[in-house]
Design a protein around this motif. Structure first.
Motif, PDB file in Angstrom:
ATOM      1  N   GLN A  29       0.737  -1.196  -0.039  1.00  0.00           N
ATOM      2  CA  GLN A  29       0.066  -0.154  -0.089  1.00  0.00           C
ATOM      3  C   GLN A  29       1.046   1.232   0.196  1.00  0.00           C
ATOM      4  O   GLN A  29       0.517   2.101  -0.618  1.00  0.00           O
ATOM      5  CB  GLN A  29      -0.778   0.139   1.041  1.00  0.00           C
ATOM      6  N   GLN A  30       2.103   1.151   0.611  1.00  0.00           N
ATOM      7  CA  GLN A  30       2.761   2.313   0.729  1.00  0.00           C
ATOM      8  C   GLN A  30       3.926   2.637  -0.573  1.00  0.00           C
ATOM      9  O   GLN A  30       3.872   3.598  -0.975  1.00  0.00           O
ATOM     10  CB  GLN A  30       3.840   2.366   1.953  1.00  0.00           C
ATOM     11  N   MET A  31       4.126   1.489  -1.166  1.00  0.00           N
ATOM     12  CA  MET A  31       4.969   1.564  -2.334  1.00  0.00           C
ATOM     13  C   MET A  31       4.175   1.824  -3.704  1.00  0.00           C
ATOM     14  O   MET A  31       4.829   2.036  -4.476  1.00  0.00           O
ATOM     15  CB  MET A  31       5.739   0.273  -2.433  1.00  0.00           C
ATOM     16  N   GLN A  32       2.949   1.158  -3.871  1.00  0.00           N
ATOM     17  CA  GLN A  32       2.494   0.810  -5.286  1.00  0.00           C
ATOM     18  C   GLN A  32       1.297   1.830  -5.311  1.00  0.00           C
ATOM     19  O   GLN A  32       0.908   1.922  -6.598  1.00  0.00           O
ATOM     20  CB  GLN A  32       2.117  -0.365  -5.294  1.00  0.00           C
ATOM     21  N   ALA A  33       0.586   2.566  -4.482  1.00  0.00           N
ATOM     22  CA  ALA A  33      -0.336   3.160  -4.971  1.00  0.00           C
ATOM     23  C   ALA A  33      -1.365   2.611  -5.726  1.00  0.00           C
ATOM     24  O   ALA A  33      -2.213   1.509  -5.198  1.00  0.00           O
ATOM     25  CB  ALA A  33      -0.071   4.365  -5.688  1.00  0.00           C
ATOM     26  N   SER A  34      -1.609   2.827  -6.971  1.00  0.00           N
ATOM     27  CA  SER A  34      -2.813   2.253  -7.835  1.00  0.00           C
ATOM     28  C   SER A  34      -2.241   1.032  -8.782  1.00  0.00           C
ATOM     29  O   SER A  34      -2.679   0.801  -9.686  1.00  0.00           O
ATOM     30  CB  SER A  34      -3.595   3.293  -8.519  1.00  0.00           C
ATOM     31  N   MET A  35      -1.046   0.509  -8.200  1.00  0.00           N
ATOM     32  CA  MET A  35      -0.504  -0.426  -9.024  1.00  0.00           C
ATOM     33  C   MET A  35      -0.296  -2.064  -8.328  1.00  0.00           C
ATOM     34  O   MET A  35      -0.194  -1.779  -7.177  1.00  0.00           O
ATOM     35  CB  MET A  35       0.953  -0.342  -9.518  1.00  0.00           C
ATOM     36  N   ALA A  36      -0.212  -3.009  -9.019  1.00  0.00           N
ATOM     37  CA  ALA A  36       0.120  -4.425  -8.277  1.00  0.00           C
ATOM     38  C   ALA A  36       0.888  -5.098  -8.998  1.00  0.00           C
ATOM     39  O   ALA A  36       0.958  -5.228 -10.355  1.00  0.00           O
ATOM     40  CB  ALA A  36      -1.425  -5.151  -8.268  1.00  0.00           C
ATOM     41  N   ASN A  37       1.933  -5.699  -8.529  1.00  0.00           N
ATOM     42  CA  ASN A  37       2.849  -6.633  -9.217  1.00  0.00           C
ATOM     43  C   ASN A  37       2.603  -8.080  -8.714  1.00  0.00           C
ATOM     44  O   ASN A  37       2.135  -8.250  -7.516  1.00  0.00           O
ATOM     45  CB  ASN A  37       4.451  -6.307  -8.827  1.00  0.00           C
TER      46      ASN A  37
END
Length: 124
Positions: A29-37
């Protein structure tokens, strides 16, 4: 949008039987905002080999479902191919699932682990 990205990423990971990076929810949640890996289901023990050219895999998906998501190698823990998928104001979890099914088809999988009666179950 970060909620859609997290739920969509979790849905893909469940459908493919893989994982998200980083594994810790708070860190994601802190690193990716609206992205997912999300790790693609190939290249690890018990899985099929990954395609030699990830960009060809992306191109095939573009032709079939008119959506583009970056697919690339990751040399750290987990290895294999990963997708970096994002959510925007017009996306919903179903868009992630459409991509997920297209990727499985492109890899030659007959179906995903998240399918129930032909429909994909959403992990919330």
């Amino acid at each position: 949008m970060s909620g859609v990205a997290e739920r969509g990423g979790l849905s893909l990971a469940a459908m493919w039987g893989t994982s998200l990076m980083p594994p810790d929810v708070e860190e994601r949640q802190q690193m990716q905002a609206s992205m997912a890996n999300v790790r693609v289901p190939c290249g690890c023990a018990g899985e099929m080999r990954c395609p030699a050219d990830p960009s060809a895999l992306s191109a095939q998906i573009v032709r079939e479902v008119k959506t583009w998501v970056p697919i690339g190698e990751y040399a750290g823990p987990g290895r294999g191919l990963w997708v970096r998928i994002s959510a925007s104001v017009y996306n919903e979890v179903g868009d992630f699932e459409l991509f997920g099914r297209a990727l499985l088809k492109a890899l030659g999988h007959s179906g995903g682990r998240g399918e129930v009666g032909g429909e994909v179950g959403v992990v919330v």
